[in-house]
Scaffold this active site. Structure first.
Site, PDB file in Angstrom:
ATOM      1  N   ASP A  11       0.873  -1.167   0.000  1.00  0.00           N
ATOM      2  CA  ASP A  11       0.000   0.000   0.000  1.00  0.00           C
ATOM      3  C   ASP A  11       0.914   1.221   0.000  1.00  0.00           C
ATOM      4  O   ASP A  11       1.511   1.565   1.026  1.00  0.00           O
ATOM      5  CB  ASP A  11      -0.897  -0.016   1.240  1.00  0.00           C
ATOM      6  CG  ASP A  11      -1.782   1.234   1.349  1.00  0.00           C
ATOM      7  OD1 ASP A  11      -1.790   2.043   0.401  1.00  0.00           O
ATOM      8  OD2 ASP A  11      -2.469   1.385   2.386  1.00  0.00           O
ATOM      9  N   LYS A  71       2.815  11.413  -3.453  1.00  0.00           N
ATOM     10  CA  LYS A  71       1.832  10.680  -4.257  1.00  0.00           C
ATOM     11  C   LYS A  71       0.925  11.633  -5.034  1.00  0.00           C
ATOM     12  O   LYS A  71       0.453  11.316  -6.122  1.00  0.00           O
ATOM     13  CB  LYS A  71       1.003   9.780  -3.342  1.00  0.00           C
ATOM     14  CG  LYS A  71       0.020   8.855  -4.054  1.00  0.00           C
ATOM     15  CD  LYS A  71      -0.598   7.898  -3.052  1.00  0.00           C
ATOM     16  CE  LYS A  71      -1.624   6.991  -3.676  1.00  0.00           C
ATOM     17  NZ  LYS A  71      -2.173   6.034  -2.689  1.00  0.00           N
ATOM     18  N   GLU A 172      -7.320   0.582  -4.609  1.00  0.00           N
ATOM     19  CA  GLU A 172      -7.310   0.490  -3.148  1.00  0.00           C
ATOM     20  C   GLU A 172      -8.640   0.004  -2.562  1.00  0.00           C
ATOM     21  O   GLU A 172      -8.646  -0.881  -1.691  1.00  0.00           O
ATOM     22  CB  GLU A 172      -6.895   1.838  -2.556  1.00  0.00           C
ATOM     23  CG  GLU A 172      -5.413   2.137  -2.787  1.00  0.00           C
ATOM     24  CD  GLU A 172      -5.047   3.594  -2.563  1.00  0.00           C
ATOM     25  OE1 GLU A 172      -5.933   4.370  -2.136  1.00  0.00           O
ATOM     26  OE2 GLU A 172      -3.884   3.954  -2.808  1.00  0.00           O
ATOM     27  N   ASP A 201     -13.063   5.051   0.962  1.00  0.00           N
ATOM     28  CA  ASP A 201     -11.616   5.127   1.189  1.00  0.00           C
ATOM     29  C   ASP A 201     -11.159   6.583   1.130  1.00  0.00           C
ATOM     30  O   ASP A 201     -11.011   7.160   0.048  1.00  0.00           O
ATOM     31  CB  ASP A 201     -10.898   4.292   0.128  1.00  0.00           C
ATOM     32  CG  ASP A 201      -9.386   4.262   0.331  1.00  0.00           C
ATOM     33  OD1 ASP A 201      -8.876   4.940   1.248  1.00  0.00           O
ATOM     34  OD2 ASP A 201      -8.705   3.561  -0.432  1.00  0.00           O
TER      35      ASP A 201
END
Length: 630
Positions: A11, A71, A172, A201
């Site tokens: 992850d 990210k 994800e 999420d």
């Protein structure tokens, strides 16, 4: 890359990252009692790199050389990330191929976000290799469901630079559902029939919501199905944005109360901006459990003190939380007709930002079901990725994952329109064909602009790349028959091909997006990693030896000071000489690691360790006597 050995799950998060593995016993997070690796990287003046908790804790001291939230830069241009720039301690500049690059004062060349992410992946790879006792070469890496092709390709490149074969990219929310359905909480899944769930999420930088249908296997020989019905989200919506709202509140009040001469946040020193970020993040975390949180900041022009109540915080972030509601409604709309009449069976919360009470309430209201929170929102995605890795390697069996395309794919046609060949929420792998023709007499080549997005005009969508179909025989407009085929594999990676049927001319391309590191640049960096592998390994060894050697010096020095008078003079002098020899080598290595032979450093450390055994025995004996009162 090797096609044997374990396939771990990674992850790679905006705020935190982790690595997990799975076997017949089920998935587990690697890393012992501290499995979370903060997604923070610091580049030292001597060329070394510090990754994880130390880099995050020391970020206020080194704001200009510490990179966090990278990210959000992956596969993005500077204009894409302009809203984040004021909150970063480091600089961001334009790079080749419409990419953003990180500019640091102690680096001659800007650094690609993929390179920064690769450092995090290297740390996770090393952790997994050490714990599993075998070099890890393959991984399943998760990405937000709403990552576009450029961002997915950037993630693949980061894995490659870290020495990892990314065998599958998994969304994800889908990974979280895989962990949920695989039985991490057996009370929720035991004897359950087909279930339709939502995975909400909300992490540090991105938000996704996916609607999935889980069909469990009724017998050991059967296969469980995880089918994504729809997905929606925003790759620029996360906990960082809640921090930014608090930072804005603090900054405006400090300027008004204390007369700060700063027209906007970007005019503040990098150290101040990163300190504000740390304060805001701390307040946000505390308000998840407490009714109020205080903050005290010395601005140099006075002390700013403030207590933020949970009610005040919720009012501040309410528009931010409401943006997730709109995405939930869109996902439910897209899944309409596939949902049971009674609605969803469950909603699973993923991501650290779901600990905020307001977020939980909004999720429950939007999805029409009380959110399920027994799974750890920080680890469930990595565990699901590990499950997928085990399925791909053969270490586990009995499950099939069916994911979807998050955004529509098509080409630009005459007049700038976007012709969509694959619609969003189409199951992958997917393919589609459509026939086009020319609009000009005698045209001998056709340029195909591949676009991604939901708008009707190509200019409002994201261009993923271009390629040319050349060598066509000149024909009147409308006569050529150009068949275009889109193929999306299980990773969500796109390949486009075209053939002119009358002449047989063909062209194809695996799309390398316009927004991303160029293939040549990735090749160069990978080649450099091999070229410098020996130096890198030697440097790593020296750093590790210095770190452990300094601990030895501390412990042995303390015991010599305390118990040295109980040792014979020759032994004490020998120890002191060994201590000084190791200290000199470590100091030399910290000035220039190349000046020290790693083997000699290792021998000096080992020699001191062995020679100090008698000292340790004296210290232990003295401690036992003191305990017994003798």
């Amino acid at each position: 890359m090797s096609d044997t050995g374990p396939i771990v799950g990674i992850d790679l998060g905006t705020t935190n990252s982790l690595v997990a593995a799975a076997d017949e016993r089920g998935p587990r997070v690697l890393g012992g009692e501290d499995p979370i690796v903060p997604s923070v990287v610091r580049y030292e003046d001597d060329g070394s790199v510090i990754v994880g908790r130390t880099a995050r804790e020391q970020e206020p001291l080194y704001p200009r050389t510490t990179i966090a939230s990278v990210k959000r830069l992956m596969g993005r241009s500077v204009s894409d990330v302009s809203g984040d720039l004021a909150y970063l301690g480091y600089g961001v500049v334009d790079g080749p191929n419409s990419t953003s690059r990180v500019r640091l004062p102690n680096r001659n060349q800007p650094i690609a976000p993929e390179q920064v992410s690769a450092e995090i992946l290297k740390a996770l790879k090393a952790r997994a290799s050490e714990e599993l006792g075998v070099e890890v070469r393959r991984a399943v890496v998760t990405v937000p469901a709403y990552f576009d092709d450029a961002q997915r390709q950037a993630t693949r490149t980061a894995g490659r630079l870290a020495g990892l074969e990314v065998v599958r990219i998994v969304n994800e929310p889908t990974a979280a559902a895989l962990a949920y359905g695989f039985g991490l909480d057996r009370a929720a899944t035991r004897n359950a029939g087909e279930r339709t769930i939502a995975v909400y999420d909300l992490g540090g930088g991105t938000f996704d919501v996916s609607i999935l249908r889980i069909t469990p296997a009724k017998a050991e020989s059967e296969t469980a199905f995880y089918e994504v019905l729809s997905t929606a989200g925003d790759t620029r919506l996360g906990g960082d944005d809640a921090d930014h709202l608090l930072i804005g509140l603090f900054f405006n009040e400090m300027r008004d109360r204390l007369g700060l001469e700063a027209p906007d946040l970007s005019s503040l020193p990098a150290e101040t901006r990163r300190a504000l970020k740390a304060f805001a993040s701390s307040v946000k975390h505390r308000l998840s459990d407490e009714d109020s949180a205080g903050v005290q900041i010395d601005t140099g022009k006075g002390v700013y003190e403030r207590t933020v109540t949970r009610d005040e915080f919720e009012l501040l972030i309410s528009p931010w939380a409401e943006m997730t509601r709109a995405a939930c409604e869109r996902a439910l709309r897209d899944a309409r007709g596939k949902l049971p009449a009674e609605g969803l069976d469950a909603a699973v919360l993923v991501g650290g930002s779901t600990r905020i009470p307001l977020v939980r309430r909004v999720a429950g209201e939007a999805l029409g079901v009380e959110p399920y929170s027994a799974l750890d929102p920080d680890t469930v995605v990595g565990l699901g990725a590990a499950v997928q890795g085990a399925l791909l390697s053969g270490a586990a069996t009995g499950s099939l994952l069916l994911d979807v395309i998050p955004l529509s794919l098509g080409i630009e046609t005459a007049g700038g329109a976007a012709a969509k060949l694959l619609l969003r929420n189409s199951a992958v792998p997917a393919s589609a064909k459509e026939t086009f023709s020319t609009g000009v007499d005698g045209q001998t080549s056709i340029k195909l602009n591949i676009v991604q997005g939901e708008r009707e005009m190509a200019g409002d969508c994201r261009s993923l790349g271009e390629f040319h179909l050349r060598g066509l025989p000149p024909m009147p407009a409308g006569i050529p028959q150009v068949e275009v085929e889109f193929l999306v594999d299980a990773n969500g990676v796109l390949k486009v091909s075209a053939i002119e049927k009358r002449s047989g001319k063909r062209a194809s391309v695996q799309v390398v997006p316009n927004h991303g590191m160029t293939e040549a640049e990735a090749d160069r960096l990978e080649a450099e990693s091999f070229e410098h592998a020996a130096d890198d390994m030697a440097r790593h060894r020296v750093v590790d030896l210095c770190t452990n050697g300094k601990l030895d010096l501390k412990w042995i020095g303390e015991r010599l000071d305390r118990f040295g008078d109980r040792l014979d003079t020759a032994y004490r002098d020998d120890l002191a000489q060994r201590v000084e020899a190791l200290r000199s080598l470590i100091e030399a290595a910290e000035r220039d690691w190349r000046s020290v032979d790693p083997e000699r450093l290792s021998q000096e450390k080992q020699g001191l360790d062995e020679a100090s055994v008698r000292l340790q025995e004296v210290a232990i004996t003295a401690s036992l006597r003191a305990k017994d009162g003798r």
